[in-house]
Write a protein that holds these residues in place. Structure first.
Motif, PDB file in Angstrom:
ATOM      1  N   ASP A  46       0.812  -1.221   0.000  1.00  0.00           N
ATOM      2  CA  ASP A  46       0.000   0.000   0.000  1.00  0.00           C
ATOM      3  C   ASP A  46       0.842   1.266   0.000  1.00  0.00           C
ATOM      4  O   ASP A  46       0.365   2.335  -0.380  1.00  0.00           O
ATOM      5  CB  ASP A  46      -0.934   0.014   1.214  1.00  0.00           C
ATOM      6  CG  ASP A  46      -2.017  -1.050   1.135  1.00  0.00           C
ATOM      7  OD1 ASP A  46      -2.340  -1.464  -0.001  1.00  0.00           O
ATOM      8  OD2 ASP A  46      -2.533  -1.468   2.186  1.00  0.00           O
ATOM      9  N   TYR A  73       2.402   4.649   0.474  1.00  0.00           N
ATOM     10  CA  TYR A  73       1.981   5.916   1.069  1.00  0.00           C
ATOM     11  C   TYR A  73       0.578   5.835   1.676  1.00  0.00           C
ATOM     12  O   TYR A  73       0.267   6.561   2.620  1.00  0.00           O
ATOM     13  CB  TYR A  73       1.990   7.027   0.015  1.00  0.00           C
ATOM     14  CG  TYR A  73       3.371   7.488  -0.388  1.00  0.00           C
ATOM     15  CD1 TYR A  73       3.963   8.600   0.198  1.00  0.00           C
ATOM     16  CD2 TYR A  73       4.094   6.812  -1.372  1.00  0.00           C
ATOM     17  CE1 TYR A  73       5.224   9.034  -0.172  1.00  0.00           C
ATOM     18  CE2 TYR A  73       5.364   7.236  -1.756  1.00  0.00           C
ATOM     19  CZ  TYR A  73       5.915   8.348  -1.149  1.00  0.00           C
ATOM     20  OH  TYR A  73       7.179   8.763  -1.510  1.00  0.00           O
ATOM     21  N   ASP A  74      -0.249   4.989   1.131  1.00  0.00           N
ATOM     22  CA  ASP A  74      -1.644   4.930   1.574  1.00  0.00           C
ATOM     23  C   ASP A  74      -1.879   3.912   2.686  1.00  0.00           C
ATOM     24  O   ASP A  74      -3.019   3.729   3.116  1.00  0.00           O
ATOM     25  CB  ASP A  74      -2.553   4.598   0.372  1.00  0.00           C
ATOM     26  CG  ASP A  74      -3.974   5.088   0.564  1.00  0.00           C
ATOM     27  OD1 ASP A  74      -4.165   6.133   1.231  1.00  0.00           O
ATOM     28  OD2 ASP A  74      -4.901   4.441   0.050  1.00  0.00           O
ATOM     29  N   LYS A 103      -5.325   4.735   4.384  1.00  0.00           N
ATOM     30  CA  LYS A 103      -6.371   3.814   3.935  1.00  0.00           C
ATOM     31  C   LYS A 103      -7.077   3.183   5.132  1.00  0.00           C
ATOM     32  O   LYS A 103      -8.316   3.122   5.183  1.00  0.00           O
ATOM     33  CB  LYS A 103      -5.746   2.735   3.052  1.00  0.00           C
ATOM     34  CG  LYS A 103      -6.672   1.615   2.630  1.00  0.00           C
ATOM     35  CD  LYS A 103      -5.896   0.573   1.827  1.00  0.00           C
ATOM     36  CE  LYS A 103      -6.744  -0.627   1.469  1.00  0.00           C
ATOM     37  NZ  LYS A 103      -5.958  -1.648   0.716  1.00  0.00           N
ATOM     38  N   TYR A 116       1.786  11.450   4.697  1.00  0.00           N
ATOM     39  CA  TYR A 116       1.014  11.616   3.461  1.00  0.00           C
ATOM     40  C   TYR A 116      -0.475  11.813   3.778  1.00  0.00           C
ATOM     41  O   TYR A 116      -1.130  12.688   3.215  1.00  0.00           O
ATOM     42  CB  TYR A 116       1.202  10.407   2.554  1.00  0.00           C
ATOM     43  CG  TYR A 116       0.386  10.478   1.283  1.00  0.00           C
ATOM     44  CD1 TYR A 116       0.791  11.302   0.228  1.00  0.00           C
ATOM     45  CD2 TYR A 116      -0.796   9.763   1.141  1.00  0.00           C
ATOM     46  CE1 TYR A 116       0.041  11.397  -0.931  1.00  0.00           C
ATOM     47  CE2 TYR A 116      -1.553   9.849  -0.016  1.00  0.00           C
ATOM     48  CZ  TYR A 116      -1.133  10.669  -1.046  1.00  0.00           C
ATOM     49  OH  TYR A 116      -1.887  10.765  -2.192  1.00  0.00           O
ATOM     50  N   GLY A 117      -1.005  11.012   4.694  1.00  0.00           N
ATOM     51  CA  GLY A 117      -2.417  11.125   5.028  1.00  0.00           C
ATOM     52  C   GLY A 117      -2.759  12.446   5.686  1.00  0.00           C
ATOM     53  O   GLY A 117      -3.846  12.998   5.461  1.00  0.00           O
ATOM     54  N   ASP A 160      -7.765  16.196  -2.627  1.00  0.00           N
ATOM     55  CA  ASP A 160      -7.261  15.495  -3.808  1.00  0.00           C
ATOM     56  C   ASP A 160      -7.306  16.366  -5.053  1.00  0.00           C
ATOM     57  O   ASP A 160      -7.102  15.874  -6.168  1.00  0.00           O
ATOM     58  CB  ASP A 160      -8.051  14.206  -4.026  1.00  0.00           C
ATOM     59  CG  ASP A 160      -7.837  13.217  -2.887  1.00  0.00           C
ATOM     60  OD1 ASP A 160      -6.714  13.170  -2.357  1.00  0.00           O
ATOM     61  OD2 ASP A 160      -8.784  12.512  -2.517  1.00  0.00           O
ATOM     62  N   LEU A 190       1.169   5.036  -5.523  1.00  0.00           N
ATOM     63  CA  LEU A 190       1.377   5.220  -4.098  1.00  0.00           C
ATOM     64  C   LEU A 190       2.064   4.021  -3.458  1.00  0.00           C
ATOM     65  O   LEU A 190       2.540   4.106  -2.326  1.00  0.00           O
ATOM     66  CB  LEU A 190       0.046   5.496  -3.406  1.00  0.00           C
ATOM     67  CG  LEU A 190      -0.634   6.817  -3.758  1.00  0.00           C
ATOM     68  CD1 LEU A 190      -1.941   6.965  -2.987  1.00  0.00           C
ATOM     69  CD2 LEU A 190       0.276   8.008  -3.478  1.00  0.00           C
TER      70      LEU A 190
END
Length: 425
Positions: free
Chosen positions: A22, A24-25, A29, A321-322, A334, A398
């Motif tokens: 996953d 960066y996410d 996520k 990142y989040g 986004d 990502l």
């Protein structure tokens, strides 16, 4: 319900492979799926707490609760940062070493770097005019490396300058990678440490002379809290921690070029603007594009925060990142929109692509330099250069850490315009 049960938890033996998948996410996520700013999981065989958002960032930078020592895996130290470098220090040792780095970031020295960087962009552009096509990422890494070496007092050998620039880049490439990319980063670090350790020893022996306001001089003759010079290898490691992050700005140069290409309506504004709009564009590039995925620390002592328990020694990851894409902090996160920074208050815990908090803590000492370097590159791309962007895949995965388009941003038919680039930063 116990305090511990209030924290959402993934029931898994280990999520290390999912983190690589996953990228960066990984944290963001799961935060979205669980509707939480914090959750528990297992990484590298250990219990881990993952968290994100403004409040979590403020907590993460509380040095009475978290430490960096022992939190950064050796595999990352041996490729990206260097073993026992400033990123791994805490307390008085970190503050003393951080003052060394911050002493190099005066406005006068930053302006000197920007001027050297303009010269390198100009020289590179004149070379590019003679070529059919270039790959911006590799070229920008080299010109940034040249400017960084000139600014920091490191000698440049024209026969090896591209290889040394690539070595700096390979150290960054090794982060988040396994297999050949990670192995290449470790080999690059060994070569670079040996090169700069030799240079430090020659500098101390008087075989080289550099100005006293340069990073090379500062690292070679810095004294620790016990009034001892750094070991020559450690001085080399910290000198790399000046040059390598500057070379890493090549990624932001590419992200800025992608943003210009995909949002051409901004080009005219950037070319005409005297500084303010370029600053917004740079900040939005730093917020929008994936640079740092997360940062790690470990808990110093047991404590509770918002009903969640933190146990001594637990690994904690802050979702960088989040946090820069959190809809609670950023409207339509986004969407690439530089104008959002017109009324931004400059908070220390929301725009954190290079860390949060104050510069006396673990926030990147080179953040101001990064912003200046991005502005110089943006001015050339938007105002000084004519070029074509051939058909290519500029998508960013990502799952790839660090992120980079597969094409590295190709440019064709490059020509220099006559306008001079402003020295106003």
């Amino acid at each position: 319900m116990t305090q511990n049960e209030q924290t959402p938890q993934e029931h898994t033996l280990d999520n290390s492979l999912a983190l690589l998948k996953d990228g960066y996410d990984f944290i963001f996520k799961r935060r979205r799926e669980m509707d939480t700013e914090i959750f528990r999981t297992r990484l590298l065989g250990q219990p881990a707490i993952c968290m994100g958002g403004k409040d979590a960032a403020e907590l993460f930078y509380d040095t009475t609760k978290f430490k960096r020592s022992g939190a950064i895996p050796k595999r990352i130290q041996k490729s990206l940062f260097g073993v026992d470098a400033i990123q791994t220090l805490d307390g008085d040792a970190h503050r003393h070493r951080k003052m060394l780095f911050m002493s190099l970031m005066s406005r006068e020295r930053l302006d000197a770097f920007a001027e050297l960087l303009r010269e390198e962009w100009e020289a590179a552009a004149r070379r590019w005019e003679k070529l059919d096509e270039i790959e911006l990422f590799g070229e920008s890494q080299e010109l940034l490396h040249r400017a960084a070496c000139r600014w920091s007092g490191v000698p440049i050998d024209e026969k090896t300058v591209r290889q040394k620039a690539d070595d700096m880049g390979d150290m960054v490439e090794a982060f988040g990678a396994v297999g050949p990319r990670h192995a290449a980063g470790r080999r690059a670090r060994r070569r670079t440490e040996e090169w700069l350790e030799g240079f430090i020893l020659d500098l101390r022996a008087g075989e080289f002379k550099v100005p006293e306001d340069t990073a090379a001089y500062a690292m070679a003759f810095h004294r620790d809290l016990q009034n001892r010079e750094l070991d020559a290898r450690m001085a080399a490691i910290e000198l790399i921690n000046i040059v390598r992050p500057i070379v890493a700005i090549g990624r932001y140069v590419v992200f800025g070029a992608i943003a210009l290409h995909e949002h051409p309506q901004y080009r005219e504004k950037l070319a005409a603007d005297e500084g303010k709009y370029r600053q917004w564009f740079v900040q939005e590039t730093r917020r929008f594009y994936p640079f740092t995925p997360f940062l790690g620390a470990s808990v110093i002592h047991d404590f509770q925060w918002k009903g969640h328990e933190f146990e001594e020694g637990t690994m904690v990851l802050l979702d960088i990142y989040g946090t820069t894409h959190d809809p609670k902090l950023w409207e339509n996160p986004d969407v690439f929109r530089p104008e959002r920074f017109e009324h931004w208050d400059g908070g220390p815990f929301d725009l954190i692509p290079q860390g949060g908090g104050g510069y006396d803590g673990h926030r990147c000492a080179g953040e101001w330099l990064t912003i200046d370097a991005m502005r110089v590159g943006l001015e050339f791309l938007a105002k000084r250069l004519d070029y074509e962007v051939p058909e290519q895949d500029l998508g960013l995965s990502l799952s790839r850490m660090p992120a980079l388009p597969e094409s590295r941003f190709k440019m064709r038919n490059i020509g220099l315009k006559n306008e001079a680039v402003s020295a106003d930063l």
